[in-house]
Design an enzyme around this catalytic site. Structure first.
Site, PDB file in Angstrom:
ATOM      1  N   HIS A 109       0.850  -1.202   0.000  1.00  0.00           N
ATOM      2  CA  HIS A 109       0.000   0.000   0.000  1.00  0.00           C
ATOM      3  C   HIS A 109       0.881   1.246   0.000  1.00  0.00           C
ATOM      4  CE1 HIS A 109      -3.479  -2.490   0.708  1.00  0.00           C
ATOM      5  NE2 HIS A 109      -2.830  -3.082   1.694  1.00  0.00           N
ATOM      6  N   ALA A 154       3.792   1.542  13.542  1.00  0.00           N
ATOM      7  CA  ALA A 154       3.096   2.558  12.763  1.00  0.00           C
ATOM      8  C   ALA A 154       3.153   3.900  13.485  1.00  0.00           C
ATOM      9  CB  ALA A 154       1.646   2.138  12.537  1.00  0.00           C
TER      10      ALA A 154
END
Length: 181
Positions: A88, A152
């Site tokens: 992604h 993240a």
């Protein structure tokens, strides 16, 4: 002397790696046709070739075309290891003096960038088997060891030793894996 690998063999290896790492992928043909993380590796290999032979304007043009089509920016001077999986990839930036080891995974929105104050080596070096979570920022001429997981959204500004997990702003080690030897 290390034998230079054929570009088509190298790209096949990369596509096969993406298929193995992404459970949503049905086959290698799908990777080659539809995955921007694979497409940018093709653009980067071509751009990096021109960069190495000092045709830097052509190299930058090719990398910017790749950025336009994929949303992933890899400077042609960056050194990318084998089997990089960009998942992604929209918004990924990899700077000119960055180095990415073998078998790394980088998720969308991540940056391997500079701090704006360093000369010469300005971007990070990732070891082998490094996972960079979505939106993570790894900044400056720092070294990220082998088998590191960066969470993240983490912001990493200092060297990280091998076999650790880093999260937060600023990035802090939260887990260390014992190395068997």
């Amino acid at each position: 002397m290390k034998k230079k690998e054929n570009i088509f063999v190298s790209l096949y290896r990369d596509a096969k790696n993406i298929k193995q790492k992404d459970p949503a992928t049905k086959n290698i043909f799908e990777v080659v046709l539809l995955y921007p993380g694979f497409h940018i590796l093709v653009y980067h290999r071509i751009a990096h070739f021109f960069y190495k032979i000092k045709l830097k304007l052509i190299a930058r043009l090719i990398s910017q075309i790749g950025r336009f089509f994929t949303g992933i920016e890899i400077h042609p001077g960056a050194k990318i290891g084998k089997r990089l999986f960009i998942d992604h990839g929209m918004g990924i930036v990899i700077g000119e003096t960055a180095e990415v080891g073998d078998n790394c995974t980088i998720y969308h929105g991540s940056t391997l960038g500079g701090t704006g104050k360093d000369k010469n080596k300005r971007h990070p070096t990732l070891g082998n088997n490094v996972l960079v979570g979505a939106g993570a920022k790894i900044l400056g001429p720092i070294l990220i060891g082998d088998n590191v997981k960066i969470g993240a959204g983490a912001v990493v500004l200092n060297n990280i030793k091998a076999n650790t997990t880093v999260v937060g702003i600023p990035g802090k080690i939260v887990k260390e894996k014992a190395v068997q030897g």
